[in-house]
Design a protein around this motif. Sequence first.
Motif, short mmCIF file in Angstrom:
data_model
loop_
_atom_site.label_atom_id
_atom_site.label_comp_id
_atom_site.label_asym_id
_atom_site.label_seq_id
_atom_site.Cartn_x
_atom_site.Cartn_y
_atom_site.Cartn_z
N MET A 23 41.83 -11.73 31.12
CA MET A 23 41.42 -12.95 30.43
C MET A 23 41.75 -14.20 31.23
N THR A 41 30.58 -10.57 29.70
CA THR A 41 30.55 -9.13 29.51
C THR A 41 31.13 -8.49 30.76
N THR A 81 33.27 -7.80 25.64
CA THR A 81 32.39 -8.94 25.46
C THR A 81 33.19 -10.06 24.82
N GLY A 82 32.93 -11.28 25.25
CA GLY A 82 33.65 -12.38 24.65
C GLY A 82 32.96 -13.70 24.85
N MET A 96 37.77 -12.37 23.03
CA MET A 96 37.20 -11.17 23.64
C MET A 96 37.55 -9.92 22.85
#
Length: 154
Positions: A23, A41, A81-82, A96
């Motif tokens: 992240m 993604t 996915t976020g 996410m």
Amino acid sequence: MSVKSTSTNQVIYGALGCGEDLMEGIIRICKENNLNSGMVTCIGSLDEVGFTVFKLNSENQLDGYAEPTIIKEPVELIQATGFVCIDENGEHDLHMHGMIERMDSTIQAGHFLRGYNKVCVTVELTIVASPEVTAYRRYNDSLGYKVIQFEDSI
């Protein structure tokens, strides 16, 4: 409901290397490319993973998040996915969710936690963004959670 349409999009393709935080790495890429919002993604492998899921109260209603699940072993990142967004303090944030496969072939999924997802070999990613929209993640009193609202960029 929050909906915005764009006529221009930018796509960034990238990869994170061994030891990087999933992240934090995505947020770094967004900052380096002046992106305040976007959809991410990715696939790859992680040395460790941390996520949580919703918990329910005795009336079977949503009641915050469960205690984090921390897995300290290599896993396959099947898919994540976020949304890149801006938080209440004006800082980059990333909401996410993802699915991982453990070495025993079990699959787990949840809401990924920042700082708990170290890349094992690589994570390949795509970020789709537009300068026309900014996503803001703010606390919603009626829901009791932070949610993303999409607004026109200034």
